[in-house]
Write a protein that holds these residues in place. Structure first.
Motif, short mmCIF file in Angstrom:
data_model
loop_
_atom_site.label_atom_id
_atom_site.label_comp_id
_atom_site.label_asym_id
_atom_site.label_seq_id
_atom_site.Cartn_x
_atom_site.Cartn_y
_atom_site.Cartn_z
N ARG A 299 0.81 -1.22 0.00
CA ARG A 299 0.00 0.00 0.00
C ARG A 299 0.84 1.27 0.00
NH1 ARG A 299 -4.48 -1.47 4.67
NH2 ARG A 299 -5.00 -3.56 3.91
N ARG A 300 2.12 1.14 0.16
CA ARG A 300 2.98 2.32 0.14
C ARG A 300 4.31 1.96 -0.51
NH1 ARG A 300 3.30 6.27 5.16
NH2 ARG A 300 1.25 6.65 4.21
N GLU A 301 4.77 2.84 -1.36
CA GLU A 301 6.05 2.60 -2.06
C GLU A 301 7.19 3.23 -1.27
OE1 GLU A 301 8.09 3.28 -6.47
OE2 GLU A 301 6.13 4.14 -5.99
N PRO A 302 8.19 2.45 -0.87
CA PRO A 302 9.31 3.01 -0.09
C PRO A 302 10.24 3.83 -0.97
CG PRO A 302 9.70 0.69 -0.56
CD PRO A 302 8.32 0.99 -1.06
N ARG A 303 10.79 4.90 -0.40
CA ARG A 303 11.82 5.67 -1.11
C ARG A 303 13.06 4.79 -1.25
NH1 ARG A 303 10.37 9.24 2.89
NH2 ARG A 303 12.42 8.97 3.87
N LEU A 304 13.91 5.14 -2.22
CA LEU A 304 15.10 4.34 -2.47
C LEU A 304 16.01 4.30 -1.24
CD1 LEU A 304 16.87 2.68 -4.35
CD2 LEU A 304 17.83 4.83 -5.23
N ILE B 263 16.61 -0.86 4.49
CA ILE B 263 15.96 -2.15 4.78
C ILE B 263 16.86 -3.29 4.31
CG2 ILE B 263 14.02 -3.64 4.16
CD1 ILE B 263 12.27 -1.14 4.05
N ALA B 264 17.42 -3.16 3.10
CA ALA B 264 18.29 -4.21 2.57
C ALA B 264 19.52 -4.40 3.45
CB ALA B 264 18.71 -3.86 1.14
N ALA B 265 20.09 -3.28 3.91
CA ALA B 265 21.27 -3.38 4.78
C ALA B 265 20.92 -4.05 6.10
CB ALA B 265 21.83 -1.98 5.02
N ALA B 266 19.77 -3.71 6.68
CA ALA B 266 19.36 -4.29 7.96
C ALA B 266 19.09 -5.78 7.84
CB ALA B 266 18.12 -3.57 8.49
N LEU B 267 18.59 -6.20 6.68
CA LEU B 267 18.27 -7.62 6.46
C LEU B 267 19.44 -8.39 5.86
CD1 LEU B 267 14.63 -7.20 5.03
CD2 LEU B 267 15.30 -7.85 7.35
N LYS B 268 20.57 -7.68 5.62
CA LYS B 268 21.78 -8.29 5.07
C LYS B 268 21.54 -8.94 3.70
CE LYS B 268 24.06 -9.12 9.52
NZ LYS B 268 23.15 -8.22 10.29
N VAL B 269 20.80 -8.21 2.84
CA VAL B 269 20.58 -8.64 1.46
C VAL B 269 20.86 -7.45 0.54
CG1 VAL B 269 18.83 -10.35 2.08
CG2 VAL B 269 18.12 -8.01 1.52
N ASP C 47 17.83 -7.97 -4.46
CA ASP C 47 17.07 -9.10 -3.93
C ASP C 47 15.64 -8.68 -3.61
OD1 ASP C 47 19.22 -10.88 -4.07
OD2 ASP C 47 20.00 -10.20 -2.13
N LEU C 48 15.50 -7.46 -3.07
CA LEU C 48 14.17 -6.97 -2.75
C LEU C 48 13.38 -6.61 -4.01
CD1 LEU C 48 14.96 -4.62 0.30
CD2 LEU C 48 14.23 -7.01 0.33
N LEU C 49 14.07 -6.16 -5.05
CA LEU C 49 13.42 -5.72 -6.27
C LEU C 49 13.20 -6.83 -7.29
CD1 LEU C 49 15.20 -2.29 -6.84
CD2 LEU C 49 12.89 -2.69 -5.99
N ASP C 50 13.62 -8.04 -6.96
CA ASP C 50 13.39 -9.17 -7.85
C ASP C 50 11.88 -9.30 -8.11
OD1 ASP C 50 13.00 -11.76 -8.98
OD2 ASP C 50 14.92 -12.41 -8.14
N PRO C 51 11.44 -9.35 -9.38
CA PRO C 51 10.00 -9.40 -9.67
C PRO C 51 9.33 -10.73 -9.35
CG PRO C 51 11.26 -9.56 -11.71
CD PRO C 51 12.26 -9.27 -10.62
#
Length: 477
Positions: A43-48, A54-60, A64-68
């Motif tokens: 419901r909300r698009e995160p800023r880059l 988020i990616a750094a906190a999750l160690k990815v 990986d997050l943007l994989d369709p």
């Protein structure tokens, strides 16, 4: 491109793998857990910058997050359910949107997705009728009349694609069409076993567009079909949810193909020069761009009002007098049924579209003036032959005042039409009626399509079983 639902699912997946709660991850990246929940629910698009945190906190990696691709089969079903609940079919039921919870079993989720697919299938089946097709086509024809049959956004899209492959002048080559396909990641493949209900098939998974091995002489057909298939991707079409949407998509891809084969600037320059010379002719326009007579006449209707300042009409009529395609913004009174549909209606016997069949020499243009209830019209008609060997006529016409711009304006052929008055040509003369009434019995020739429902697959008129068998057979080759 990754949609928000998939992005949210991937964030949730990696957060679960890291054993973090919403509040814990939110505190690490500096946002509230409730805001993170909105992102995970699409419901909300995160800023880059937030996405990078988020990616750094999750160690990815951010990639990986943007994989369709959905992160799991369960996530794929949740995304599909959300998509299906956004459809017009479901919205029309007035039922609440169901958000799958973690406690909902996979079996329940699978059943809900299956029910939605069946609901969509039944909706498509209900609209796959000739009556619905005529109704939707009538609405589309009336809309295009308000636009003067001109779609500037698609004109610009076609020009962008042509510039990208370096096409500037002359007829569009097969090489240029191939380059356009490659830029979109597709390969054109010619096969002899296309499903009988299709003109082309696009394999989105393997990046292939399947076309028939041969078509209209000169290659117009193959170029046009390839361009139409590419247009679906360029125009970001989705699977149609209604017959009206299906017809709109078909109109748009046909328009795009025509705008590529007969580009805007070159076409307007060519027609403008011919108009200034008072020598406009559909056959010259056709030959200049290496297309069919019908394609040239239809393209003329796109450009005539907006760029040449004249209203026009176009007809494709079978040898039995039935109207198969029609457009007008010049006031010509096209025959219609009680719903306003023109398809299959019989045109006046005195119109050039039918008088042209009476000529012995059908290789040249037939010109005629027709005095109709709405005014006098000049028409140019050419006879063609379909793949079924049945003949048809293509007519392009304008009001009398604009005939001065066209070759053939000096014709002396003139007819008078009173249609839709039945006394014009729909009733036999009183003498013949008295002579033959109740003294004859004719066995009517029934057109098969009158009683035939359309195959009710994902795309109206296409058999899904045949389509998927074809794709499976070719995916391994």
């Amino acid at each position: 491109m990754t949609d928000l639902a998939t992005l949210g699912q991937r964030i949730r997946h990696y957060r679960g793998s890291a054993n973090l709660t919403l509040d814990q991850l939110g505190a690490t990246v500096g946002i509230a857990g409730s805001q993170l929940s909105l992102m995970e629910n699409g419901r909300r698009e995160p800023r880059l910058s937030v996405l990078q945190s988020i990616a750094a906190a999750l160690k990815v990696e951010v990639s990986d997050l943007l994989d369709p691709a959905p992160p799991s089969p369960r996530a794929a079903m949740e995304i599909e359910l959300e998509r299906l609940q956004r459809s017009a079919v479901y919205a029309g039921l007035g039922l609440p949107v169901i958000r799958p919870s973690r406690t909902m079993s996979d079996e329940t989720l699978e059943a809900m997705v299956g029910l939605h697919h069946e609901l969509a299938r039944r909706a498509r089946e209900a609209i796959a009728t000739p009556e619905e097709a005529r109704r939707a086509n009538t609405e589309l024809r009336q809309y295009m009349r308000t636009q003067n049959n001109y779609l500037p956004a698609i004109e610009e899209l076609a020009q962008e694609q042509l510039r990208a492959v370096g096409h500037a002048t002359g007829a569009l080559t097969h090489r240029s069409v191939n380059l356009m396909a490659k830029r979109l990641g597709f390969e054109l493949i010619y096969v002899s076993d296309l499903p009988h209900s299709t003109r082309s098939v696009t394999d989105l998974e393997n990046g292939r567009i399947y076309l028939p091995p041969a078509s209209i002489p000169g290659g117009h057909g193959l170029r046009s079909m390839a361009l139409q298939a590419l247009a679906h991707r360029l125009l970001e079409h989705h699977e149609p949810e209604s017959y009206a949407e299906f017809l709109r998509q078909r109109l748009e891809i046909n328009y795009f193909a025509a705008a590529c084969l007969m580009p805007l600037k070159q076409s307007v320059d060519f027609l403008g020069k011919a108009k200034s010379d008072k020598n406009l002719a559909v056959e010259d326009f056709r030959d200049a761009f290496g297309v069919t007579h019908e394609a040239a006449a239809l393209r003329f209707t796109n450009l005539a009002t907006t760029h040449l300042g004249m209203t026009v009409h176009f007809l494709r009529v079978g040898e039995d007098g039935a109207l198969y395609k029609g457009y007008e913004n010049d006031g010509l009174n096209l025959p219609t049924d009680v719903t306003g549909s023109t398809e299959g209606q019989i045109v006046c016997r005195h119109w050039a579209a039918r008088r042209a069949f009476e000529r012995t020499n059908r290789t040249t243009e037939f010109y005629q003036y027709t005095d109709a209830p709405t005014g006098t019209y000049w028409c140019s008609t050419q006879i063609g032959t379909a793949a079924s060997s049945e003949e048809f006529s293509i007519t392009f016409g304008v009001p009398f005042a604009d005939a001065k711009w066209f070759r053939g304006r000096e014709t002396t052929f003139r007819q008078q039409s009173k249609c839709p008055d039945p006394s014009c040509c729909r009733r036999p003369s009183q003498e013949l009626s008295q002579r033959w009434s109740h003294k004859a019995w004719a066995s009517a020739r029934m057109h098969a399509h009158v009683l035939s429902p359309l195959p009710s697959g994902t795309f109206p008129g296409v058999d899904d079983t045949e389509l998927y068998d074809f794709l499976e057979a070719h995916s391994e080759s």
